[in-house]
Design a protein around this motif. Structure first.
Motif, PDB file in Angstrom:
ATOM      1  N   GLY A   1     -12.936 -26.662  64.173  1.00 25.07           N
ATOM      2  CA  GLY A   1     -13.403 -26.080  63.151  1.00 25.07           C
ATOM      3  C   GLY A   1     -14.023 -27.056  61.987  1.00 25.07           C
ATOM      4  O   GLY A   1     -14.084 -27.978  61.842  1.00 25.07           O
TER       5      GLY A   1
ATOM      6  N   SER B   1     -17.384 -26.650  64.924  1.00 21.90           N
ATOM      7  CA  SER B   1     -18.417 -25.734  63.697  1.00 21.90           C
ATOM      8  C   SER B   1     -19.194 -26.592  62.851  1.00 21.90           C
ATOM      9  O   SER B   1     -19.268 -27.473  62.821  1.00 21.90           O
TER      10      SER B   1
ATOM     11  N   ARG C   1     -18.424 -14.291  61.419  1.00 22.09           N
ATOM     12  CA  ARG C   1     -17.680 -15.329  60.565  1.00 22.09           C
ATOM     13  C   ARG C   1     -16.732 -15.768  60.903  1.00 22.09           C
ATOM     14  O   ARG C   1     -15.867 -15.186  61.572  1.00 22.09           O
ATOM     15  N   GLU C   2     -16.037 -17.068  61.620  1.00 25.01           N
ATOM     16  CA  GLU C   2     -15.223 -17.537  61.925  1.00 25.01           C
ATOM     17  C   GLU C   2     -14.934 -17.146  63.355  1.00 25.01           C
ATOM     18  O   GLU C   2     -14.376 -17.840  63.791  1.00 25.01           O
TER      19      GLU C   2
ATOM     20  N   ASP D   1     -14.005 -19.745  66.519  1.00 25.76           N
ATOM     21  CA  ASP D   1     -12.816 -19.046  67.593  1.00 25.76           C
ATOM     22  C   ASP D   1     -13.191 -18.524  69.056  1.00 25.76           C
ATOM     23  O   ASP D   1     -12.593 -18.814  70.244  1.00 25.76           O
TER      24      ASP D   1
ATOM     25  N   SER E   1      -6.078 -14.688  58.972  1.00 23.11           N
ATOM     26  CA  SER E   1      -7.383 -15.985  59.322  1.00 23.11           C
ATOM     27  C   SER E   1      -7.408 -17.070  59.950  1.00 23.11           C
ATOM     28  O   SER E   1      -8.531 -17.635  60.455  1.00 23.11           O
TER      29      SER E   1
ATOM     30  N   HIS F   1      -9.716 -15.741  64.766  1.00 24.79           N
ATOM     31  CA  HIS F   1     -10.697 -14.925  65.449  1.00 24.79           C
ATOM     32  C   HIS F   1     -10.132 -12.981  65.716  1.00 24.79           C
ATOM     33  O   HIS F   1      -9.591 -13.601  66.694  1.00 24.79           O
TER      34      HIS F   1
END
Length: 421
Positions: free
Chosen positions: A7, A37, A202-203, A206, A261, A264
């Motif tokens: 990430g 990411s 978003r995120e 994963d 969090s 995902h």
């Protein structure tokens, strides 16, 4: 084959990227697909660029200059002769600038995906080049040519059949060449049949890793984080948080659904379908075991706490003397769905219907305008949603304290409360 996901925090600067190199060197005999990411807070910065593009275009050039300087500085810190890497980064920035010279479209979400997606393209270009120079031969692959979605911008809906075929073909070609046993690709981004960029939410990196693992029948997925593993709470909020060594897919799905969090929400189901274990490990201490989500019995003796800030609580009332009945609910759900309002918790007493959501203000505003044609709508902004799995009354009292409770929902295993200070 293993799939690794790094990430933004794990590639935020030159020392972090050097640490990524050391982790990969621990797996010299493995075939690896490395999903990366955008670096650090790049996604947030590109959102700032996008906002300026729509409202203050005179600021765009300076913002892009700042972002370019940040990435070039990292490349200069990593290698003695960064020329080849800088050339590729500058070519990407030239493409970004070209897009930003066009007039904004009427679809903000479309512009979002075309611009914010550059974060992952920049990070993977830089890191792939660095790894090659550091002795880890790898092939850079464009996730937009592998993961196929429809044109639902910012939350592309996956075409699993086409994505699986494209991933298998492109990865097989990459690994059959002379560029080593490592593939570097992007998280978060995908593409349509018309070669337009989409993102997965978003995120979503994963989720990208899970898609790759599913398509490739990977041995496992490892998400490298700045925590020792999967924790029962955010250690920044709960200093006594503990690591969950092993949990079943079903429990992890519940935790991710409620907003944990570290995972995902879409990530786990494709892995569960093929029984692919998901490891969560510390990139600070890669030698440690971390946590694993796999096929195993549920054996949890501690509660899990999930806190979501900056929520909005909508409460919808009929304008006449009727109740909120099935017909009303059907209409309300349809309006929420059309505006892509995700419901985090809901409550339906006789005379009203309440939903708590973290949807952005523009979507909420559009939704409320439609609802107000027929209903009276009240809302509370910046409320907090707290979810406790495997709770006791003592856990509830400890977390809520003296705060004002607006909504409270309880089941046998889970309690959710919407609170204000």
């Amino acid at each position: 084959m293993k799939v690794f996901k790094f990430g933004g925090a794990s590639v935020k600067d030159a020392p972090a990227i050097e640490n990524l190199l050391h982790i990969l060197r621990r797996y010299p005999e493995e075939q690896l697909v490395v999903v990366i990411s955008a670096m650090g807070k790049t996604t947030n910065f590109l959102e700032k660029v996008l906002a300026a593009y729509h409202t203050e275009p005179e600021k765009v050039s300076a913002l892009v200059d700042e972002l370019q300087q940040q990435h070039e500085q990292v490349a200069i810190q990593l290698v003695p002769d960064p020329g080849p890497i800088l050339d590729k980064l500058r070519a990407l920035f030239a493409k970004l600038r070209a897009k930003l010279t066009l007039d904004p479209s009427s679809n903000y979400d479309f512009d979002y995906d075309q611009i914010v997606s550059f974060g992952e393209l920049l990070s993977t270009t830089l890191i792939s080049g660095y790894l090659n120079l550091a002795g880890i031969s790898n092939t850079w692959l464009d996730a937009r040519r592998m993961i196929r979605t429809d044109a639902t911008y910012r939350e592309g809906k996956l075409d699993w059949d086409i994505s699986t075929k494209q991933i298998q073909e492109m990865v097989a070609n990459a690994l059959s060449g002379n560029s080593g046993q490592v593939v570097v690709t992007q998280g978060f981004i995908a593409g349509t049949a018309e070669n337009l960029t989409t993102t997965l939410g978003r995120e979503g990196s994963d989720y990208s890793a899970a898609i790759m693992a599913y398509a490739l029948n990977a041995e496992c997925v490892t998400i490298w984080k700045d925590v020792p593993g999967l924790l029962n709470a955010d250690p920044k909020r709960f200093p006594d948080a503990v690591k969950l060594d092993k949990i079943p897919y079903e429990e992890a799905v519940e935790l991710s659904y409620y907003g944990a969090s570290i995972i995902h929400p879409k990530t786990l189901k494709p892995l569960q379908n093929k029984h692919i274990p998901l490891y969560v490990k510390s990139f600070f201490h890669p030698e440690n075991e971390g946590s694993v989500i796999t096929d195993c019995p549920l054996n949890i003796d501690v509660p899990s706490f999930i806190v979501k800030d900056h929520q909005t609580l909508l409460t919808i009332f009929p304008r006449d003397f009727s109740f909120i009945a099935v017909d009303n609910l059907s209409e309300i759900f349809n309006i929420l769905s059309q505006n892509r309002i995700r419901i985090n918790v809901m409550q339906n007493p006789a005379l009203s219907f309440s939903v708590c959501t973290d949807a952005e203000s523009a979507r909420l505003t559009r939704c409320m305008v439609v609802l107000q044609y027929k209903y009276k709508v009240k809302y509370n902004e910046d409320v907090q949603l707290i979810t406790i799995r495997h709770y006791t009354e003592g856990d509830i009292d400890k977390v809520i304290g003296t705060r004002n409770v607006l909504v409270r929902q309880m089941s046998r295993t889970t309690v959710q409360v919407v609170v204000t200070d």
